[in-house]
Design a protein around this motif. Sequence first.
Motif, PDB file in Angstrom:
ATOM      1  N   ASP A  73       1.187 -45.372 -28.864  1.00 39.27           N
ATOM      2  CA  ASP A  73       0.499 -46.669 -28.803  1.00 39.27           C
ATOM      3  C   ASP A  73       1.194 -47.649 -27.864  1.00 39.27           C
ATOM      4  N   ALA A  74       2.521 -47.661 -27.864  1.00 39.49           N
ATOM      5  CA  ALA A  74       3.273 -48.601 -27.024  1.00 39.49           C
ATOM      6  C   ALA A  74       4.657 -48.039 -26.751  1.00 39.49           C
ATOM      7  N   PRO A  84       0.476 -44.172 -23.321  1.00 48.92           N
ATOM      8  CA  PRO A  84      -0.399 -44.437 -24.463  1.00 48.92           C
ATOM      9  C   PRO A  84      -1.549 -43.427 -24.510  1.00 48.92           C
TER      10      PRO A  84
END
Length: 337
Positions: A73-74, A84
């Motif tokens: 996600d990050a 990502p």
Amino acid sequence: MADMLAGRLHLADRTLRMESVAVPEPAPGQVRIRVEAAGVCLSDVHLIDGTLTPLYLPGDVVTLGHEVAGVVDALGDDVEGWEPGRRVLLQAGERDRRGTVFTRGVDYDGGWAEYAVASEDTVVPIPDDLPFEQACIIPDAVSTPWAAVTDTARTRPGEAVGVWGVGGLGAHAVQLLRLVGAAPVIAVEPLATARDRAVALGADAVLDPADPAFRDAVLELTDGRGLDVAFDFAGVTAVREQALTVLGRRGRLVLAGIAGKPVTIASDSPFNYFQQAVLGHYGSESEHVVQLVSLARQRRLDLSGSVSDVLPLAEAEEAVRRVHTKQGNPIRLILRP
């Protein structure tokens, strides 16, 4: 950043509480993943009931969950090679430069949450066709017996093996022992439903440990030589005592289950004469997880039957209850945020 739901163990009163906490920010060298699946292990139950206690947790509250898979996600600063959207699983822990093992969901926050952070070297890519529900259990539920079979026991093709306890670890051990060519693979289980499951997973024979003819049956199945390797995945003193009575020459008893009790050898004379051994086993190394992902990718390992049920993360307490009571005799229950 917004808040998220997490299953938090409060050690002061040994309670699991579903709480709203801040979404974690990845530090330098860390990756944040959006959790898609997290396994519920008997170790999680033991953390809640007090049988197990974190050794290195800095506080007295931790997000449970050491079997985790999801999507990157990050990225924190200085992270390279990840982007990502990448499908991944997380190693169940990490080792520092002194060799100390820190376990995810025990010594630091785990994956019973909507998001989790991990050191970049504990993130493992998974193929697109491996479901998250299956991928998440590879660390621990599958990698622990795999390491026990291949590294601790060094099981060789054609060796006669016994598996005591066909639960979350033992069920996978049966499959993995067939994979490395052990024969016969004998599953030992008091529960009839678990014995049936062992047969479905490929056990060559299943035995009830309470059968008065147990030892004779093992000797008959092994042409009188006894077991080359006995695996205790139950963590029960009686299992160790029984297994030692059916070991053959140079037989190895591998203690993968944790009983918290003394290990007793009834007599050193036959133990020494037959050059037998008792070997301790704990967890797995990072390479074992990578090996298993490769085996799953190449269709050598089928984990579809390992997912007994999938529950929403909000129902973590119900999942814990079902594992504790063995309701439905599950291999693994999965939480999905």
